[in-house]
Motif scaffolding. Structure first.
Motif, PDB file in Angstrom:
ATOM      1  N   ARG A  65       0.826  -1.206   0.000  1.00 14.06           N
ATOM      2  CA  ARG A  65       0.000   0.000   0.000  1.00 14.06           C
ATOM      3  C   ARG A  65       0.859   1.255   0.000  1.00 14.06           C
ATOM      4  O   ARG A  65       0.566   2.241  -0.624  1.00 14.06           O
ATOM      5  CB  ARG A  65      -0.929  -0.036   1.230  1.00 14.06           C
ATOM      6  N   TYR A  66       1.970   1.212   0.778  1.00  8.66           N
ATOM      7  CA  TYR A  66       2.834   2.379   0.889  1.00  8.66           C
ATOM      8  C   TYR A  66       4.172   2.110   0.227  1.00  8.66           C
ATOM      9  O   TYR A  66       4.588   0.961   0.106  1.00  8.66           O
ATOM     10  CB  TYR A  66       3.055   2.749   2.362  1.00  8.66           C
ATOM     11  N   ARG A 107      -1.769  11.495 -13.325  1.00 10.15           N
ATOM     12  CA  ARG A 107      -1.994  10.105 -12.921  1.00 10.15           C
ATOM     13  C   ARG A 107      -0.885   9.635 -11.974  1.00 10.15           C
ATOM     14  O   ARG A 107      -1.155   9.004 -10.947  1.00 10.15           O
ATOM     15  CB  ARG A 107      -2.044   9.217 -14.163  1.00 10.15           C
ATOM     16  N   ARG A 110      -1.295  11.360  -8.525  1.00 13.49           N
ATOM     17  CA  ARG A 110      -2.350  10.740  -7.705  1.00 13.49           C
ATOM     18  C   ARG A 110      -1.842   9.469  -7.041  1.00 13.49           C
ATOM     19  O   ARG A 110      -2.118   9.211  -5.862  1.00 13.49           O
ATOM     20  CB  ARG A 110      -3.572  10.430  -8.569  1.00 13.49           C
ATOM     21  N   GLU A 111      -1.078   8.681  -7.778  1.00 13.73           N
ATOM     22  CA  GLU A 111      -0.526   7.444  -7.216  1.00 13.73           C
ATOM     23  C   GLU A 111       0.504   7.752  -6.135  1.00 13.73           C
ATOM     24  O   GLU A 111       0.538   7.089  -5.100  1.00 13.73           O
ATOM     25  CB  GLU A 111       0.103   6.597  -8.333  1.00 13.73           C
ATOM     26  N   GLU A 113       0.577  10.412  -4.247  1.00  6.38           N
ATOM     27  CA  GLU A 113      -0.165  10.910  -3.090  1.00  6.38           C
ATOM     28  C   GLU A 113      -0.887   9.780  -2.355  1.00  6.38           C
ATOM     29  O   GLU A 113      -0.961   9.765  -1.139  1.00  6.38           O
ATOM     30  CB  GLU A 113      -1.170  11.963  -3.553  1.00  6.38           C
ATOM     31  N   ARG A 114      -1.373   8.811  -3.101  1.00  8.36           N
ATOM     32  CA  ARG A 114      -2.077   7.682  -2.500  1.00  8.36           C
ATOM     33  C   ARG A 114      -1.135   6.778  -1.709  1.00  8.36           C
ATOM     34  O   ARG A 114      -1.508   6.252  -0.663  1.00  8.36           O
ATOM     35  CB  ARG A 114      -2.769   6.861  -3.594  1.00  8.36           C
ATOM     36  N   ARG A 115       0.094   6.641  -2.177  1.00  8.49           N
ATOM     37  CA  ARG A 115       1.017   5.687  -1.563  1.00  8.49           C
ATOM     38  C   ARG A 115       1.986   6.314  -0.567  1.00  8.49           C
ATOM     39  O   ARG A 115       2.903   5.658  -0.099  1.00  8.49           O
ATOM     40  CB  ARG A 115       1.789   4.964  -2.655  1.00  8.49           C
ATOM     41  N   ARG A 135       5.940  14.620   1.580  1.00 10.76           N
ATOM     42  CA  ARG A 135       5.323  13.321   1.836  1.00 10.76           C
ATOM     43  C   ARG A 135       6.340  12.370   2.484  1.00 10.76           C
ATOM     44  O   ARG A 135       7.541  12.462   2.228  1.00 10.76           O
ATOM     45  CB  ARG A 135       4.829  12.704   0.528  1.00 10.76           C
TER      46      ARG A 135
END
Length: 139
Positions: A65-66, A107, A110-111, A113-115, A135
């Motif tokens: 996930r991270y 794209r 976003r990935e 930022e999500r991870r 981050r």
């Protein structure tokens, strides 16, 4: 005012260097690739954008996930440095090419930022537009 002759106009055009292997970047138009190649020739090195994009894509293919913070990165090869390189190219591109590369970067952003997780300490201390440095990666 007399017009310029076509021969003179062609001489003023930018011509890419020959015999330099160019990596194709999927999802970009030929015009954008030409604009990127011009920026790379004038301000960076050949295939700098393709290398940065492939580095980001490679990192995002890692399982979990991270993003893994314990992985050892060589100096200058961190994903933040790759994202900085892409941002520098974005500033130098003409408007149409900037929009085309921007769609590809959205794209990837976003990935990213999500991870990753926001770092509240750095967000207060830094006043920069480079949010990807704010981050943190999980272990």
């Amino acid at each position: 005012m007399p017009r310029k002759r076509p021969r003179i106009l062609r001489a003023e055009r930018w011509i890419p260097p020959k015999h330099v292997p160019v990596r194709r970047i999927r999802g970009m138009s030929a015009r954008t690739r030409a604009a990127v190649r011009r920026v790379e020739t004038e301000h960076m090195w050949p295939n700098a954008v393709a290398e940065a994009l492939s580095q980001l894509v490679w990192v995002f293919k890692q399982p979990g996930r991270y993003l893994d913070a314990s992985e050892v990165w060589e100096p200058g090869l961190e994903i933040e440095d790759a994202r900085d390189r892409l941002e520098e190219v974005m500033r130098r591109l003409p408007e149409g090419a900037r929009a085309d590369l921007g769609r590809l970067l959205e794209r990837l952003d976003r990935e990213l930022e999500r991870r990753t997780l926001p770092d509240p300490v750095l967000m207060r201390e830094l006043a920069s537009d480079h949010w990807w440095w704010w981050r943190i990666r999980e272990r």
